[in-house]
Design a protein around this motif. Sequence first.
Motif, PDB file in Angstrom:
ATOM      1  N   GLY A  16     -26.254  13.033   1.314  1.00 39.34           N
ATOM      2  CA  GLY A  16     -25.966  14.878   1.228  1.00 39.34           C
ATOM      3  C   GLY A  16     -26.380  15.648   2.310  1.00 39.34           C
ATOM      4  N   ALA A  17     -27.590  15.222   2.869  1.00 39.87           N
ATOM      5  CA  ALA A  17     -28.428  15.847   3.964  1.00 39.87           C
ATOM      6  C   ALA A  17     -27.537  15.460   5.140  1.00 39.87           C
ATOM      7  N   TRP A  18     -27.371  14.209   5.237  1.00 38.52           N
ATOM      8  CA  TRP A  18     -26.520  13.850   6.525  1.00 38.52           C
ATOM      9  C   TRP A  18     -25.227  14.313   6.649  1.00 38.52           C
ATOM     10  N   LEU A  19     -24.573  14.405   5.688  1.00 37.82           N
ATOM     11  CA  LEU A  19     -23.108  15.224   5.502  1.00 37.82           C
ATOM     12  C   LEU A  19     -23.267  16.684   5.921  1.00 37.82           C
ATOM     13  N   VAL A  20     -24.149  17.071   5.442  1.00 35.40           N
ATOM     14  CA  VAL A  20     -24.407  18.619   5.813  1.00 35.40           C
ATOM     15  C   VAL A  20     -24.602  18.871   7.382  1.00 35.40           C
ATOM     16  N   VAL A  21     -25.659  18.080   7.724  1.00 31.57           N
ATOM     17  CA  VAL A  21     -25.855  18.082   9.213  1.00 31.57           C
ATOM     18  C   VAL A  21     -24.724  17.595  10.050  1.00 31.57           C
ATOM     19  N   ALA A  22     -23.868  16.834   9.589  1.00 29.75           N
ATOM     20  CA  ALA A  22     -22.445  16.512  10.379  1.00 29.75           C
ATOM     21  C   ALA A  22     -21.534  17.633  10.427  1.00 29.75           C
ATOM     22  N   ILE A  23     -21.484  18.243   9.306  1.00 29.64           N
ATOM     23  CA  ILE A  23     -20.716  19.478   9.171  1.00 29.64           C
ATOM     24  C   ILE A  23     -21.093  20.449   9.909  1.00 29.64           C
ATOM     25  N   LEU A  24     -22.193  20.795   9.981  1.00 22.34           N
ATOM     26  CA  LEU A  24     -22.672  22.113  10.974  1.00 22.34           C
ATOM     27  C   LEU A  24     -22.696  21.772  12.182  1.00 22.34           C
ATOM     28  N   LEU A  25     -22.979  20.548  12.710  1.00 19.76           N
ATOM     29  CA  LEU A  25     -22.740  19.985  14.281  1.00 19.76           C
ATOM     30  C   LEU A  25     -21.466  20.231  14.685  1.00 19.76           C
ATOM     31  N   SER A  27     -19.031  21.862  13.112  1.00 21.92           N
ATOM     32  CA  SER A  27     -18.461  23.243  13.049  1.00 21.92           C
ATOM     33  C   SER A  27     -18.975  24.160  14.327  1.00 21.92           C
ATOM     34  N   LEU A  28     -20.404  23.617  14.705  1.00 21.39           N
ATOM     35  CA  LEU A  28     -20.576  24.475  16.014  1.00 21.39           C
ATOM     36  C   LEU A  28     -19.814  24.061  17.242  1.00 21.39           C
ATOM     37  N   GLN A  29     -19.714  22.844  17.328  1.00 19.53           N
ATOM     38  CA  GLN A  29     -18.803  22.066  18.545  1.00 19.53           C
ATOM     39  C   GLN A  29     -17.589  22.787  18.422  1.00 19.53           C
TER      40      GLN A  29
END
Length: 141
Positions: A16-25, A27-29
Amino acid sequence: MNDFIQFAINHWELSGAWLVVAILLLSLQIKIMAHGPKSVTTQMLTNYVNRDDAVVVDIRGQADFNKGHIQGAVNVPLSKIKESAKDLEKYKDRPIIMVCANGIQVSGACQTLQKAGFERLHKLTGGMASWVGDNLPVVKS
């Protein structure tokens, strides 16, 4: 693939933490791509200069600029970009292609110019390293 699924199930907190980080990165990109300066290759830079009378703004320090720069480039060191925005006003209606050493520092300079009202900003992917790596001509001052 089964091992991956089994790991994700057994360690749902990490997954779940990995998924959240991936989504944030991601969206930033997407935000950077949508609102930031458009990246151009060395060939695109040449086309912009030849066809659209683009201006190349080199944000490296004076010493690096003197060692070699793109023909016709204007040197505005990154440390002076905010103060020099008024000097660049005469180029506001033309495409401006920002260049740094590696293509890393140019985003901050583009943001500063965007705040000053510049809209047609681009950045050279890979900076001067890319230009030199493509064996394109440099001028020494």
